[in-house]
Write a protein that holds these residues in place. Sequence first.
Motif, PDB file in Angstrom:
ATOM      1  N   GLU A   1      -2.941   0.689  -4.118  1.00 19.89           N
ATOM      2  CA  GLU A   1      -2.136  -1.026  -3.973  1.00 19.89           C
ATOM      3  C   GLU A   1      -1.790  -1.668  -4.933  1.00 19.89           C
ATOM      4  OE1 GLU A   1      -3.482  -5.124  -0.988  1.00 19.89           O
ATOM      5  OE2 GLU A   1      -4.215  -4.091  -2.850  1.00 19.89           O
TER       6      GLU A   1
ATOM      7  N   THR B   1       1.609  -1.299   0.155  1.00 18.25           N
ATOM      8  CA  THR B   1       0.280  -0.528   0.464  1.00 18.25           C
ATOM      9  C   THR B   1       0.782   1.295  -0.118  1.00 18.25           C
ATOM     10  OG1 THR B   1      -1.228  -1.525   1.467  1.00 18.25           O
ATOM     11  CG2 THR B   1      -1.984   0.777   1.056  1.00 18.25           C
TER      12      THR B   1
ATOM     13  N   ALA C   1      -6.356   4.042   3.239  1.00 19.22           N
ATOM     14  CA  ALA C   1      -7.700   3.283   2.143  1.00 19.22           C
ATOM     15  C   ALA C   1      -8.488   3.828   2.689  1.00 19.22           C
ATOM     16  CB  ALA C   1      -7.132   2.370   1.464  1.00 19.22           C
TER      17      ALA C   1
ATOM     18  N   GLY D   1      -6.114  -1.689   4.218  1.00 20.89           N
ATOM     19  CA  GLY D   1      -4.380  -1.188   3.683  1.00 20.89           C
ATOM     20  C   GLY D   1      -4.207   0.216   4.744  1.00 20.89           C
TER      21      GLY D   1
ATOM     22  N   ALA E   1      -0.803   3.621   4.695  1.00 21.00           N
ATOM     23  CA  ALA E   1       0.779   3.442   3.959  1.00 21.00           C
ATOM     24  C   ALA E   1       1.951   3.721   5.004  1.00 21.00           C
ATOM     25  CB  ALA E   1       0.721   4.821   2.715  1.00 21.00           C
TER      26      ALA E   1
END
Length: 294
Positions: free
Chosen positions: A51, A41, A154, A159, A161
Amino acid sequence: MTSFDLQARQPFNFNSVINSHGWIQLAPFRADVSGRMLFYTDRLTNGRLVEYRVTETRGGVHVEVPGRLGKAEKAEVIQKITWMLGLDMDFTSFYKAARGEPKLRHARRLAHGRVLRSPSFFEDVVKTILTTNTLWASTIRMNQNLIEAFGASADDGKGQAFPTPEELASTSAAVLRKKVRVGYRAPSIHELARRVAKGKLDLESYKTSTLPTLELRNELLKIRGIGPYAAANLLMILGRPDFIPIDTYAMKMVSHEWHGGRPVTAKQVERAFRKWGEHKGLAFWFWDWKYDGG
DNA sequence: GGTAGACCTGGACGC
DNA sequence: GCGTCCAGGTCTACC
């Protein structure tokens, strides 16, 4: 869904790259159960969270990114995945040097040489600091805590980051210590994030630096929390395998390989691989050790 | 240049 | 449940 293929310089082995070191176990990296698909991600420079889903294909990799990517976004993804998997790297001279060494006989056949890297060098420096003076399980936990506490999520909840330098700079070392449980590493990580966020340290330029390796190493050693082991690890990631990341694992392996299991010093590890010169790191990393670490 | 001790965390272990 | 010990690199002070 946007999908495309990327060619790799041959020889290339997807499995060898993603299993080159423990990075695959550090989020936002993850692999599916079969180990044939790599997920990551990422946040693009325009702030969009995406992703990557990467699999091996003939001659390189196949990349899928849910959603439609704009032209500039696709170019950024291509550049990042090329870096992460070292698709354009050339290990001809290492394979030539390794020819005739039984312990490295597998190197060319398995396309050893590439190591999995994060899209930003900042992320790899932070992760490397998290590997120092701790057990691997703690590294995984600290990294996960860091992402959960400061990484962007997200929209679909799938996911997170890795935090940007700005995100980590905006918190305090005390919060990093208490919330993320990074212990005494907190000031090092916070100071690094602040310097990068303020533009005082351009870590990304190290990827294309023309400095001699020794000078680049000295620059890395100036970063608080980066000592000889961490600098060597980061040089490996930068494609400069001139040094061995000597940790307790390295000493244990060398001890059993050549010293009958008796304790060895860092100098003895260095001496054992001296003849490999600029390939020392690779020879060490991909050596076929007789001791399995058990 | 080499070395001792402090730095943190979490798991293992003994009580 | 509590206390103690241990593993893991880097940094600083000191010789």
